[in-house]
Design a protein around this motif. Structure first.
Motif, PDB file in Angstrom:
ATOM      1  N   SER A 310      41.012  49.080  47.639  1.00  0.00           N
ATOM      2  CA  SER A 310      40.402  48.080  46.752  1.00  0.00           C
ATOM      3  C   SER A 310      41.477  47.179  46.184  1.00  0.00           C
ATOM      4  CB  SER A 310      39.641  48.759  45.606  1.00  0.00           C
ATOM      5  OG  SER A 310      40.534  49.318  44.666  1.00  0.00           O
ATOM      6  N   ALA A 311      41.145  45.917  45.993  1.00  0.00           N
ATOM      7  CA  ALA A 311      42.101  44.948  45.453  1.00  0.00           C
ATOM      8  C   ALA A 311      42.485  45.310  44.027  1.00  0.00           C
ATOM      9  CB  ALA A 311      41.503  43.545  45.505  1.00  0.00           C
ATOM     10  N   GLN A 312      41.534  45.867  43.278  1.00  0.00           N
ATOM     11  CA  GLN A 312      41.810  46.236  41.883  1.00  0.00           C
ATOM     12  C   GLN A 312      42.860  47.338  41.814  1.00  0.00           C
ATOM     13  OE1 GLN A 312      38.355  47.412  39.682  1.00  0.00           O
ATOM     14  NE2 GLN A 312      39.468  47.737  37.768  1.00  0.00           N
ATOM     15  N   LYS A 364      50.141  43.446  53.287  1.00  0.00           N
ATOM     16  CA  LYS A 364      49.588  43.483  51.925  1.00  0.00           C
ATOM     17  C   LYS A 364      50.169  44.643  51.145  1.00  0.00           C
ATOM     18  CE  LYS A 364      45.144  41.314  53.082  1.00  0.00           C
ATOM     19  NZ  LYS A 364      43.667  41.506  53.118  1.00  0.00           N
ATOM     20  N   PHE A 365      50.388  45.768  51.821  1.00  0.00           N
ATOM     21  CA  PHE A 365      50.926  46.956  51.150  1.00  0.00           C
ATOM     22  C   PHE A 365      52.327  46.694  50.611  1.00  0.00           C
ATOM     23  CE2 PHE A 365      53.266  51.079  51.547  1.00  0.00           C
ATOM     24  CZ  PHE A 365      52.583  51.774  50.562  1.00  0.00           C
ATOM     25  N   GLY A 366      53.155  46.014  51.381  1.00  0.00           N
ATOM     26  CA  GLY A 366      54.524  45.749  50.956  1.00  0.00           C
ATOM     27  C   GLY A 366      54.647  44.651  49.935  1.00  0.00           C
ATOM     28  N   ARG A 367      53.551  43.954  49.648  1.00  0.00           N
ATOM     29  CA  ARG A 367      53.586  42.830  48.700  1.00  0.00           C
ATOM     30  C   ARG A 367      52.849  43.115  47.398  1.00  0.00           C
ATOM     31  NH1 ARG A 367      57.428  38.982  49.893  1.00  0.00           N
ATOM     32  NH2 ARG A 367      57.647  38.867  52.151  1.00  0.00           N
ATOM     33  N   CYS A 368      51.888  44.052  47.424  1.00  0.00           N
ATOM     34  CA  CYS A 368      51.111  44.299  46.200  1.00  0.00           C
ATOM     35  C   CYS A 368      51.897  45.202  45.245  1.00  0.00           C
ATOM     36  CB  CYS A 368      49.765  44.937  46.534  1.00  0.00           C
ATOM     37  SG  CYS A 368      49.870  46.617  47.153  1.00  0.00           S
ATOM     38  N   GLN A 369      51.530  45.163  43.968  1.00  0.00           N
ATOM     39  CA  GLN A 369      52.292  45.891  42.956  1.00  0.00           C
ATOM     40  C   GLN A 369      52.291  47.388  43.197  1.00  0.00           C
ATOM     41  OE1 GLN A 369      51.210  45.106  38.891  1.00  0.00           O
ATOM     42  NE2 GLN A 369      52.627  46.612  38.063  1.00  0.00           N
ATOM     43  N   LEU A 370      51.127  47.959  43.490  1.00  0.00           N
ATOM     44  CA  LEU A 370      51.040  49.404  43.668  1.00  0.00           C
ATOM     45  C   LEU A 370      51.810  49.847  44.914  1.00  0.00           C
ATOM     46  CD1 LEU A 370      49.967  52.066  42.659  1.00  0.00           C
ATOM     47  CD2 LEU A 370      47.828  51.647  43.884  1.00  0.00           C
ATOM     48  N   GLY A 371      51.743  49.038  45.976  1.00  0.00           N
ATOM     49  CA  GLY A 371      52.473  49.376  47.186  1.00  0.00           C
ATOM     50  C   GLY A 371      53.974  49.401  46.952  1.00  0.00           C
ATOM     51  N   VAL A 372      54.497  48.373  46.277  1.00  0.00           N
ATOM     52  CA  VAL A 372      55.929  48.308  45.983  1.00  0.00           C
ATOM     53  C   VAL A 372      56.334  49.449  45.054  1.00  0.00           C
ATOM     54  CG1 VAL A 372      57.735  46.941  44.872  1.00  0.00           C
ATOM     55  CG2 VAL A 372      56.091  45.826  46.391  1.00  0.00           C
TER      56      VAL A 372
END
Length: 515
Positions: A310-312, A364-372
């Motif tokens: 989810s984006a959230q 997207k995983f490497g760019r989103c806050q939770l992924g990083v």
């Protein structure tokens, strides 16, 4: 760690871990956060697992080591009149053999025994589901495996020396009395000796210096390396490492350290040599590393799947999630997989490279806050396993292509977690070269931006922690070209922070605000 002085088999069976060193319990594991009283029960389970394993492992290892040592020593030193020399040679050999055999044979049985004991204890509480129990058991077992192996190794070496002395005392009795004169040159060098090649026959007067060194070398070889050789066969460690890296990490846009390319040591391989150094070598260690890295990659893939549901969720920080969340547990699972590996440092460094590459990729995983956040926190856990991770990450980035070395987002993600050493001489050297190249202004803008965020705004790094880099920037500010206002502001802020805190850093104070 020690196992009790004196005694025999009873000492090995009565090991109590808490008498020698603290058991490692990771209090971030969800079970122990909710029920801290279970820690004492886990310690008892680890202790019981050791008691179940230690006696058969020690007995088997000591028996093999003593028989091997006794036969070789009695042959090599058959004509050695100094009995103390014989005992010293026997002790050096039997200790290393017994300890190495114990390390090889106890590791997997001890891991399984710990997991089973902890799993059984936690299951009896009826508080947790099977998956939670299994994860906790594996993590605790991985954290304490080395401790248990060290205790068993010590028990084996102590018993081996005692048993060896008994065996030699019996054998030495046959060298005395009857006809004396060293019992007729110990029965004319024993009848069987004449069938040996001349080079292997014992000589009157005992061993020559170069022959004694064979026994002395047993005391010099670290037992963990000897155990790895015994357990891994003839496969070279360097080749196995690079083979695992090649299978795990495709697309070499970062150089591989020389130690992992078959070169040994900790030197960094230049980018053009990295591919040449990756020679695949078949062997058990290479297979073990590939398996460990595949399991680590599975954790990474699972984390990506969870984050992108989810984006959230993807925009949330990792710190907002409870310790029982699947993403938190995947970090602990990755750590456990690395700790369980026989080549934990190499696996940790290889997995770290994979994680760093994901931070700046286009996914997207490497760019989103939770992924990083997840990638950086996993790297922190790997750095706890071995400090080589920080060193190698810094070297990789230093020698990487410009888009990587001067990636602002990557640096700002790594620096707060102390995963990129801005003060490393190699990093400063490569960044300085970038300032002089065709993309000098862009490189300067990137480095100033990173320092402005990390040193001034977030204050996660003190000026002293990047003093070399600040000195380079200060010299640029004094150069013939007009420096950017952002550079002058950074230097002024860093000087103010240095005066108010850790003192003036290097030549930074000399770079006054003349420009």
């Amino acid at each position: 760690v020690g196992v009790g002085a004196g005694g025999g088999d009873g000492d090995a069976q009565n090991i109590n871990v808490s008498n020698y060193i603290s058991i490692n319990i990771n209090h971030n594991i969800a079970i122990f956060q909710q029920y801290p009283h279970l820690v004492a029960a886990v310690m008892q389970s680890v202790n019981q697992a050791l008691k179940d394993i230690v006696s058969p492992v020690v007995e088997r290892s000591v028996t093999i080591a003593c028989i091997t040592t006794r036969e070789l020593v009695l042959k090599d030193l058959a004509l050695e009149q100094d009995e103390q020399q014989m005992k010293q040679a026997a002790h050096m050999m039997v200790q290393n053999l017994a300890g190495s055999l114990a390390l090889v044979t106890c590791k997997e049985p001890l891991r399984h025994s710990m997991c089973n004991q902890i799993r059984a204890m936690l299951t009896k509480t009826s508080l947790f589901d099977a998956q939670t129990v299994d994860q906790a058991a594996q993590l605790v077992a991985a954290e304490n495996l080395e401790l248990g192996c060290n205790l068993i190794e010590k028990a084996a070496t102590d018993k081996a020396v005692r048993d060896m002395d008994v065996a030699l005392d019996v054998a030495l009795l046959h060298r005395h009395k009857p006809g004396t004169a060293f019992h007729d040159a110990f029965l004319q060098g024993q009848a069987c000796m004449r069938y040996l090649p001349e080079a292997l026959r014992p000589k009157a007067g005992g061993l020559l210096p170069h022959q004694k060194r064979v026994y002395e070398d047993f005391a010099r070889i670290p037992r963990d390396r000897m155990a790895q050789m015994l357990g891994s066969g003839a496969g070279g460690a360097g080749g196995a490492d690079s083979s695992a890296l090649r299978a795990f990490n495709e697309g070499q846009n970062m150089p591989v350290p020389m130690a992992m390319a078959g070169g040994g040591g900790g030197a960094q391989a230049p980018p053009q040599q990295a591919a040449q150094g990756q020679q695949g070598v078949a062997g058990p260690q290479g297979d073990h590393m590939r398996l460990a890295l595949e399991k680590c990659a599975a954790c990474l893939n699972k984390a990506e799947e969870v984050v992108l549901r989810s984006a959230q969720l993807a925009s949330s920080p990792l710190s907002a999630l409870p310790q029982s969340h699947e993403l938190q547990q995947l970090i602990f699972q990755s750590r456990a997989l690395v700790l369980q590996s026989a080549a934990r440092e190499e696996v940790a460094v290889a997995y770290a490279l994979k994680l760093v590459r994901r931070i700046y990729d286009s996914s997207k995983f490497g760019r989103c806050q939770l992924g990083v956040d997840w990638l950086c926190n996993t790297l922190v856990h790997l750095a706890d396993v071995t400090k080589r991770v920080i060193k190698e990450v810094t070297l990789w980035i230093s020698h990487a292509e410009g888009d990587v070395r001067l990636n602002r987002e990557l640096a700002i993600a790594l620096v707060p977690h102390r995963l990129l050493n801005l003060n490393a001489p190699e990093y400063v050297k490569e960044v300085s070269k970038a300032f002089e190249g065709s993309r000098g202004p862009q490189a300067l803008e990137t480095v100033v931006g990173v320092l402005q965020v990390c040193v001034v705004e977030k204050r996660c790094v003190a000026p002293a922690d990047c003093s070399r880099l600040l000195d380079v920037l200060a010299k640029l500010a004094q150069g013939p070209r007009k420096p950017p206002d952002t550079l002058l502001k950074l230097l002024d802020d860093a000087r103010s922070m240095a005066r108010g805190g850790a003192g003036v850093v290097g030549g930074l104070a000399a770079a006054g605000g003349d420009k």
